[in-house]
Design an enzyme around this catalytic site. Sequence first.
Site, short mmCIF file in Angstrom:
data_model
loop_
_atom_site.label_atom_id
_atom_site.label_comp_id
_atom_site.label_asym_id
_atom_site.label_seq_id
_atom_site.Cartn_x
_atom_site.Cartn_y
_atom_site.Cartn_z
N SER A 1 -6.58 -16.08 72.96
CA SER A 1 -7.32 -15.01 72.38
C SER A 1 -6.50 -13.89 72.69
O SER A 1 -6.44 -13.33 73.90
CB SER A 1 -8.74 -14.75 72.80
OG SER A 1 -9.23 -13.58 72.56
N HIS B 1 -11.61 -14.75 64.10
CA HIS B 1 -13.19 -14.85 64.41
C HIS B 1 -13.63 -13.49 64.00
O HIS B 1 -13.50 -12.78 64.80
CB HIS B 1 -13.04 -15.33 65.85
CG HIS B 1 -14.51 -15.42 66.35
ND1 HIS B 1 -14.61 -15.47 67.91
CD2 HIS B 1 -15.67 -15.43 66.09
CE1 HIS B 1 -15.94 -15.51 68.16
NE2 HIS B 1 -16.86 -15.43 66.97
N MET C 1 -19.77 -20.81 70.75
CA MET C 1 -19.47 -20.03 71.70
C MET C 1 -19.96 -20.12 73.31
O MET C 1 -21.11 -20.62 73.31
CB MET C 1 -20.10 -18.55 71.37
CG MET C 1 -19.60 -17.74 70.01
SD MET C 1 -17.76 -17.50 70.44
CE MET C 1 -17.80 -16.12 71.45
N ASP D 1 -14.97 -20.96 72.88
CA ASP D 1 -14.42 -19.60 73.17
C ASP D 1 -15.14 -18.96 74.13
O ASP D 1 -16.59 -18.46 73.91
CB ASP D 1 -14.53 -18.92 71.84
CG ASP D 1 -14.00 -17.54 71.81
OD1 ASP D 1 -13.96 -16.86 70.70
OD2 ASP D 1 -13.65 -16.89 72.84
N HIS E 1 -5.56 -16.82 68.47
CA HIS E 1 -7.08 -16.67 68.11
C HIS E 1 -7.21 -14.90 68.11
O HIS E 1 -7.04 -14.32 68.89
CB HIS E 1 -8.11 -17.09 69.25
CG HIS E 1 -9.47 -17.02 68.79
ND1 HIS E 1 -10.24 -17.86 67.89
CD2 HIS E 1 -10.34 -16.25 69.46
CE1 HIS E 1 -11.49 -17.29 67.89
NE2 HIS E 1 -11.72 -16.61 68.83
N ASP F 1 -9.86 -12.02 67.63
CA ASP F 1 -11.46 -11.66 67.86
C ASP F 1 -11.72 -10.34 67.25
O ASP F 1 -11.29 -9.32 67.74
CB ASP F 1 -11.72 -11.66 69.53
CG ASP F 1 -11.97 -13.04 69.88
OD1 ASP F 1 -11.35 -13.37 71.00
OD2 ASP F 1 -12.58 -13.74 69.26
N MET G 1 -16.56 -11.32 64.00
CA MET G 1 -17.94 -11.01 64.98
C MET G 1 -18.23 -9.62 64.14
O MET G 1 -18.28 -8.73 64.76
CB MET G 1 -17.78 -10.79 66.46
CG MET G 1 -17.60 -12.14 67.15
SD MET G 1 -16.82 -12.05 68.54
CE MET G 1 -15.07 -12.07 68.39
N MET H 1 -14.28 -7.62 66.01
CA MET H 1 -15.49 -7.01 66.37
C MET H 1 -15.89 -5.58 65.74
O MET H 1 -14.93 -4.74 65.70
CB MET H 1 -15.61 -6.82 68.07
CG MET H 1 -15.33 -8.08 68.72
SD MET H 1 -15.29 -7.77 70.57
CE MET H 1 -14.85 -9.37 71.05
#
Length: 221
Positions: A12, A70, A141, A180, A37, A39, A72, A41
Amino acid sequence: MEDCNSRIIAPSLLAADWGQVGAEVKRAEQAGADWLHLDVMDGHFVPNISFGPQFVGAVRPHTGMTLDVHLMLERPDVYFPRFVEAGADRITVHIEVDHDVGATLAAIREAGCGCGLAINPDSDFASVEPYLDQIDLMLVMTVRPGFGGQAFMESETMPKVRAARDWRRKHNLSYHIQVDGGIDGQTVAIAGENGANVMVAGTSLFKAPDMPEAVEQMRLA
Ligand code: DX5
Ligand code: ZN
């Protein structure tokens, strides 16, 4: 395309040194990682803000690894096309947000990306069951999303990994099962035994004294 029985290691980028992101991405690839990966957000769905499509676009030319994005985000249906344009190979959205999940998953696939569905530790597995025949990846998660470096939540999440594995077998499906959060040399074995094959790890890989060895250990554990 790797199948759901192959162990896939996905560092990540959240835990990397963003001041030299190009070098960090290359370091992960040279360490033997399979996917990267990312992330994303928005500060609404999770209590943190990370980066957006422009940052993913900046990463794209530095690696041939699969970019596993991913989201979020409160409105992944609105923003996912920008990540497709940025060069994402896979896009995962959360079941908890208020959008037409089925339509969003279909649209991600339509755009040529692998589609994934994520579930938080406090959500019931039943909430994702209607969508499991429409996905390429199920993300369970193993921490509450928003921050790296948290502790692995075994009791709240491993039953869901097993449920995803059993559902896949029962319905003759082939989605990946991804975990994750808090994944390291020890917890990766627990996740693998319960049925996960895609291992996302930030701290335990990017902060490892020897990243190639940490990746290899995670692959074999
Ligand atoms: C949480 C993030 C983290 C990150 C990995 O929203 O998604 O789980 O990827 O964090 P580590 O591996 O540092 O626990
Ligand atoms: Zn993630």
